[in-house]
Write an enzyme that holds these catalytic residues in place. Structure first.
Site, mmCIF file in Angstrom:
data_model
loop_
_atom_site.group_PDB
_atom_site.id
_atom_site.type_symbol
_atom_site.label_atom_id
_atom_site.label_comp_id
_atom_site.label_asym_id
_atom_site.label_seq_id
_atom_site.Cartn_x
_atom_site.Cartn_y
_atom_site.Cartn_z
ATOM 1 N N ASN A 1 1.343 5.024 7.490
ATOM 2 C CA ASN A 1 1.013 3.796 6.524
ATOM 3 C C ASN A 1 1.570 2.740 7.254
ATOM 4 O O ASN A 1 0.983 1.724 7.323
ATOM 5 C CB ASN A 1 1.106 4.087 5.250
ATOM 6 C CG ASN A 1 1.057 2.606 4.418
ATOM 7 O OD1 ASN A 1 -0.082 2.118 4.336
ATOM 8 N ND2 ASN A 1 2.214 2.116 4.144
ATOM 9 N N ALA A 2 2.795 2.806 7.926
ATOM 10 C CA ALA A 2 3.549 1.642 8.448
ATOM 11 C C ALA A 2 2.663 1.177 9.438
ATOM 12 O O ALA A 2 2.077 1.383 10.480
ATOM 13 C CB ALA A 2 4.782 2.234 9.137
ATOM 14 N N GLY B 1 -9.701 -2.700 4.262
ATOM 15 C CA GLY B 1 -10.410 -4.215 4.741
ATOM 16 C C GLY B 1 -9.155 -4.971 4.242
ATOM 17 O O GLY B 1 -7.846 -4.901 3.908
ATOM 18 N N TYR C 1 -3.689 -5.585 17.597
ATOM 19 C CA TYR C 1 -3.792 -4.745 16.285
ATOM 20 C C TYR C 1 -4.930 -3.871 16.070
ATOM 21 O O TYR C 1 -4.826 -2.596 16.089
ATOM 22 C CB TYR C 1 -3.407 -5.698 15.285
ATOM 23 C CG TYR C 1 -3.393 -4.958 13.736
ATOM 24 C CD1 TYR C 1 -2.206 -4.403 13.163
ATOM 25 C CD2 TYR C 1 -4.664 -5.038 12.953
ATOM 26 C CE1 TYR C 1 -2.188 -3.870 12.071
ATOM 27 C CE2 TYR C 1 -4.566 -4.447 11.613
ATOM 28 C CZ TYR C 1 -3.481 -3.677 11.255
ATOM 29 O OH TYR C 1 -3.414 -3.305 9.788
ATOM 30 N N ILE D 1 0.852 -1.189 0.131
ATOM 31 C CA ILE D 1 0.098 -0.008 -0.140
ATOM 32 C C ILE D 1 0.910 1.021 0.009
ATOM 33 O O ILE D 1 0.738 2.248 -0.725
ATOM 34 C CB ILE D 1 -0.926 -0.064 1.317
ATOM 35 C CG1 ILE D 1 -1.977 -1.352 1.171
ATOM 36 C CG2 ILE D 1 -1.717 1.381 1.381
ATOM 37 C CD1 ILE D 1 -2.835 -1.327 2.316
#
Length: 255
Positions: free
Chosen positions: A90-91, A186, A155, A18
């Site tokens: 984003n990581a 998702g 998470y 991503i």
């Protein structure tokens, strides 16, 4: 004219699926892209691809769990590419086990990467944005934060915390012209999802179940995410802040 011409953008985890797709999309929109990643070789590869296509990019080795490393990488970005206009957190990292099978050491690493790392990035970048009275932050959470996900308890907790944190920062910094929004992927075909499938013990059956559950009939691809991320970073979203958007093929639908 490209939407983000000459804007300086940091993307953490920029060498991943991503992250890499997001870096390339920002470059296509005219942005100067700082590819942040622990894997500097992979980050450099993404930056080189962007430059080969005529874009502007630079790779920076950065462990977001290390505040000193974050400060160093952000300062180097400003020196090389200019003040930060957009931050994309984003990581991420995950362990795919039932909660009672996980250990405190794993919790600490999950929290450090998925939550504390994003806090470090905000803390390093927000003062400059506030001083200039402009900025866009896009945090990548997960639909696990919105509806839960078996085998991803810590998470999901981190990603839920990131959503709540984003809404609070959006309130605190609205007066500075800074917007903060969240994109919630998702199931997406990345290296992390491959580990999730393997951890389930029956990858083919899991893929079939997910495909059936997703109204659009397929697992997401990394290229499905950058459009929403770039939108939140652009002036088209100038009057949108504190929002969380699922990009999940309809797997979750929240009013």
């Amino acid at each position: 004219m490209p939407k983000l011409k000459d804007k300086t953008v940091i993307v953490t985890g920029g060498a991943g699926g991503i992250g890499g797709a997001t870096c390339r999309r920002f470059a296509a929109e005219g942005a100067k892209v700082a590819v942040f990643d622990m894997n500097i070789v992979a980050a450099q590869k993404v930056a080189n691809e962007i430059k080969a296509s005529g874009g502007v990019a630079a790779a920076f080795e950065c462990d977001i769990t290390d505040r000193a490393a974050v400060d160093t990488a952000v300062a180097a970005t400003v020196a090389q590419l200019g003040p930060i206009d957009v931050l994309v957190n984003n990581a991420g990292w995950d362990v795919f086990k039932p909660f009672t099978k996980t250990t405190p050491d794993q919790w600490e690493r999950l929290i450090a990467i998925n939550l504390t790392g994003a806090l470090h990035m905000h803390h390093a970048v927000l003062p400059g944005m506030a001083a200039r009275k402009c900025g866009r932050i896009v945090n990548i959470s997960s639909d696990a934060a919105r509806v839960g996900s078996s085998g991803e308890a810590v998470y999901a907790a981190c990603k839920g915390g990131l959503v709540a944190f984003s809404k609070t920062i959006a309130r605190e910094h609205a007066r500075h012209g800074i917007t903060v929004n969240v994109v919630c992927p998702g199931p997406t075909d990345t290296a992390l999802f491959a580990e999730y499938k393997e951890g389930a013990g029956n990858p083919e059956k899991l893929m079939e179940a997910f495909t059936r559950a997703i109204p659009l009939g397929r697992i997401g691809q990394p290229e499905d995410l950058p459009g929403a991320i770039v939108f939140f970073a652009s002036d088209d979203a100038a009057f949108i802040t504190g929002q969380a958007l699922s990009v999940s093929g309809g797997l979750t639908m929240n009013g």
